[in-house]
Design an enzyme around this catalytic site. Structure first.
Site, mmCIF file in Angstrom:
data_model
loop_
_atom_site.group_PDB
_atom_site.id
_atom_site.type_symbol
_atom_site.label_atom_id
_atom_site.label_comp_id
_atom_site.label_asym_id
_atom_site.label_seq_id
_atom_site.Cartn_x
_atom_site.Cartn_y
_atom_site.Cartn_z
ATOM 1 N N ARG A 43 -3.772 3.986 -1.328
ATOM 2 C CA ARG A 43 -4.178 2.883 -2.192
ATOM 3 C C ARG A 43 -3.586 1.546 -1.750
ATOM 4 O O ARG A 43 -2.438 1.473 -1.316
ATOM 5 C CB ARG A 43 -3.717 3.125 -3.637
ATOM 6 C CG ARG A 43 -4.046 4.473 -4.204
ATOM 7 C CD ARG A 43 -3.569 4.566 -5.650
ATOM 8 N NE ARG A 43 -3.529 5.948 -6.106
ATOM 9 C CZ ARG A 43 -3.215 6.316 -7.340
ATOM 10 N NH1 ARG A 43 -2.915 5.403 -8.230
ATOM 11 N NH2 ARG A 43 -3.197 7.591 -7.679
ATOM 12 N N ASN B 144 0.829 -1.203 0.000
ATOM 13 C CA ASN B 144 0.000 0.000 0.000
ATOM 14 C C ASN B 144 0.859 1.247 0.000
ATOM 15 O O ASN B 144 2.032 1.218 0.411
ATOM 16 C CB ASN B 144 -0.926 0.009 1.225
ATOM 17 C CG ASN B 144 -0.179 0.181 2.532
ATOM 18 O OD1 ASN B 144 0.295 -0.794 3.120
ATOM 19 N ND2 ASN B 144 -0.057 1.402 3.005
ATOM 20 N N CYS B 145 0.285 2.337 -0.493
ATOM 21 C CA CYS B 145 0.933 3.645 -0.390
ATOM 22 C C CYS B 145 0.092 4.488 0.557
ATOM 23 O O CYS B 145 -0.537 3.958 1.467
ATOM 24 C CB CYS B 145 1.094 4.280 -1.769
ATOM 25 S SG CYS B 145 -0.459 4.603 -2.628
ATOM 26 N N ALA B 146 0.004 5.790 0.350
ATOM 27 C CA ALA B 146 -0.697 6.655 1.292
ATOM 28 C C ALA B 146 -2.203 6.450 1.282
ATOM 29 O O ALA B 146 -2.865 6.568 2.319
ATOM 30 C CB ALA B 146 -0.374 8.116 0.990
#
Length: 484
Positions: free
Chosen positions: A434, A430-432
Site C-alpha cells: 500500500r 509505503n508498506c508491502a
C-alpha cells in the site's frame, strides 16, 4: 493513537522484509542435506548458518528497522540511533549488569533479563529512536559544537535517553515480561483453537492495517511463541527444545490453503457471477491477482476487491481462515514461510525437518477452493452483492481495469491527480502493498475514480489515505515522489 499504531505496523515491515533471505538460505540448506540438516554436508551447513545469522538477530533488526521505518525522511541516522539505543539497553539490562547495579548475585536476577534481546525490546527501542530522530535531527548547536548538530546529534541523544529508559525498564521490564509470557502461554494452551482465533483476527484487521502488529506477537518472540524463527531454524530449534515437529508452524501453516487456493475459489466466483459485458475485464484482473496470491501469498489485490463492497463475504473469509489454521494445527500439517504463504515459500520449507505432512496442505487447499467458490457464488447470487463485475450501470467503483497494464509512472500520476494534486499531498510512504499518504484533506480524494485504477482505497482519518497497489508499490511510490 490508532494512526500511530498503524505507523508502527507499517514500520514492522522493514525488518520483516529481511525474512525471505533467511527462508531461502535455510530452505536450500535443508534441501541439500534433509537428513543431517548440515551435519553431513558443508555446503548445507553454510546455507543454514547464513540464514540462521538473520534469525538469531531479529531483535536487533527490529530496533534498526523500526527506527528507520518510523523516521520522517527515512535517513540512515535514524537506523544508527536504533542500533546505538539497542546496544545501550541490552548491555545495561544484561543479567550481569543488572546484578552489579542492584548489588545482588546473578542467580537472583529476574529471568526476564536473560530474555532482554527480544523483538519487543527491539520495537520499543526503534520507536523511541525514531521519535528522537524526528525531534532532534534538525537541531542546530552553538558554533563550537556545530559538527554535532542535526543528524549527528541523534545517536548521541539516543544513548543518553536509553540510559534513562534502561533504568525504568530495570523495574518495569520484569512485569511486562511476565505479562507477555502469560499471554503467550494462554494462547499456547488453547492449542489449535488459539491458532484458529489468531487466523480470524489476522484477516479481520487487514482493512485497518494492524494485522502486522498482531502477527508479531505470534510470529516472533514477543510473547514467547516465536513461530517463524523457531520454524526456520529447523534442526537447531529441535536440538534446543524450542521447536516441536507437528506443533511449531501452527500459526503459519493454515494460511497456505487460503492464500494459494481459497482466494482463487473466490476469484473464480467473481468471474462466473460478473455481468457478461464485464466478464473479460474481471477475468483479466482476477487472473493477475490470483497468480500473485498463489505464487507469492500476496492476497490484498483480491481481498480489497470485495472487502468494502461485500463485507459479509470478508467476514466469512476471516472465519474460513481461522478454520483453516485450526484444521492444519489439529492435523499437524505443518509448513512455514519467510514472506507469505505462497507456493515459493511452501517449496522452500518442504525440506525443513519441522515441515510435517506439508503436502496435506495442498489437499486441504483443494477443499477450501471448492468451499470458497460455492459459498461466495451462492451468497453473491442470493443477495445480489455488487462484487467485481456486478456494479450497476454508471457505478464509478468499478474494478481497476487499468491497474495491471499501466506503467508505474502512469499509476503514480493518476494517484497524484486523484488525491488532490501536489497541494494536497503532505507525505508519501509505503508498506508491502500500500501507498500510505498523508494529505491535508482526505475529502479531496476522488475515491470512486481512484478505485478504477487500483484495488482499494482506505481513509483511516481526515489526513490519512491508504492506496492499495500491490507488490509493485515501492516502484509506484518512487515515481510518486519524483512527481512531487
Amino acid at each position: 493513537m490508532f494512526s500511530y499504531l498503524q505507523k508502527i505496523g507499517r514500520a514492522l515491515m522493514v525488518p520483516v522484509a529481511v525474512l525471505p533471505a533467511a527462508a531461502i538460505l535455510m530452505g536450500i540448506g535443508y534441501w541439500i542435506d534433509p537428513v543431517a540438516w548440515g551435519g553431513d554436508n558443508i555446503f548445507a551447513a553454510f546455507f543454514i548458518k547464513s540464514g540462521g545469522a538473520i534469525i538469531d538477530n531479529m531483535a536487533l533488526l527490529f530496533a534498526v528497522g523500526v527506527a528507520y521505518g518510523m523516521s520522517k525522511d527515512k535517513d540512515g541516522s535514524a537506523a544508527l540511533a536504533g542500533l546505538v539505543g539497542f546496544l545501550v539497553v541490552t548491555t545495561l539490562l544484561s543479567p550481569a549488569a543488572v546484578a552489579a547495579i542492584q548489588g545482588v548475585d546473578v542467580d537472583q536476577v529476574s529471568a526476564a533479563f536473560a530474555k532482554i534481546q527480544n523483538p519487543f525490546i527491539g520495537i520499543l527501542v526503534g520507536v523511541i529512536s525514531a521519535e528522537l530522530y524526528n525531534r532532534f535531527s534538525e537541531v542546530e548547536l552553538p558554533k563550537a559544537l556545530t559538527f554535532f548538530s542535526g543528524r549527528r546529534l541523534v545517536p548521541i541523544v539516543t544513548s543518553f535517553v536509553m540510559m534513562g529508559a534502561s533504568f525504568v525498564l530495570m523495574y518495569v521490564w520484569p512485569m511486562i515480561f511476565d505479562g507477555l509470557v502469560g499471554f503467550g502461554i494462554g494462547i499456547k494452551d488453547m492449542g489449535p483453537a488459539g491458532a484458529g482465533l489468531y487466523g480470524f483476527f489476522n484477516r479481520l484487521l487487514i482493512p485497518v492495517g494492524l494485522h502486522h502488529a498482531l502477527s508479531s506477537v505470534f510470529w516472533f518472540d514477543v510473547a514467547g511463541i516465536n513461530d517463524i524463527p523457531n520454524f526456520l531454524a529447523g534442526s537447531k530449534s529441535i536440538a534446543e527444545g524450542t521447536a516441536v515437529p507437528g506443533v511449531t508452524g501452527m500459526y503459519q501453516a493454515g494460511f497456505f490453503p487460503i492464500m494459494m487456493f481459497g482466494l482463487l475459489g473466490a476469484a473464480l466466483a467473481f468471474i462466473h457471477t460478473a455481468k457478461p459485458e464485464n466478464k473479460a475485464s474481471v477475468t483479466s484482473i482476477m487472473m493477475a491477482a490470483g497468480f500473485a496470491a498463489f505464487f507469492t501469498g500476496v492476497t490484498e489485490p483480491i481481498e480489497f476487491s470485495f472487502m468494502f463492497v461485500a463485507p459479509v463475504l470478508y467476514v466469512i473469509h476471516a472465519l474460513l481462515t481461522g478454520l483453516s489454521l485450526f484444521i492444519a494445527a489439529s492435523m499437524h500439517w505443518m509448513a512455514g514461510f519467510g514472506f507469505s504463504a505462497g507456493l515459493v515459500d511452501l517449496v522452500l520449507s518442504s525440506g525443513n525437518p519441522l515441515a510435517t505432512q506439508w503436502y496435506m496442505l495442498l489437499v486441504q487447499g483443494a477443499a477450501f477452493f471448492v468451499i470458497y467458490y460455492v459459498t461466495f457464488r451462492t451468497i453473491i447470487v442470493k443477495f445480489d452483492l455488487k462484487t467485481p463485475g456486478r456494479e450497476d450501470a454508471g457505478d464509478e467503483a468499478a474494478a481497476p481495469a487499468k491497474a495491471g497494464k499501466a506503467s508505474h509512472a502512469d499509476v503514480a500520476g493518476k494517484v497524484l491527480e486523484l488525491v488532490g494534486g501536489k497541494d494536497n499531498l503532505v507525505h508519501i510512504d509505503n508498506c508491502a502493498t500500500r501507498l500510505r499518504l498523508e494529505v491535508k484533506d482526505s475529502s479531496l480524494v476522488n475515491d470512486a475514480e481512484l478505485k478504477r485504477h487500483v484495488p482499494g482505497v482506505i481513509k483511516p482519518s481526515k489526513t490519512a489515505v491508504q492506496v492499495v497497489v500491490g507488490p509493485q508499490v515501492e516502484f509506484v511510490a518512487n515515481e510518486l515522489k519524483k512527481l512531487v
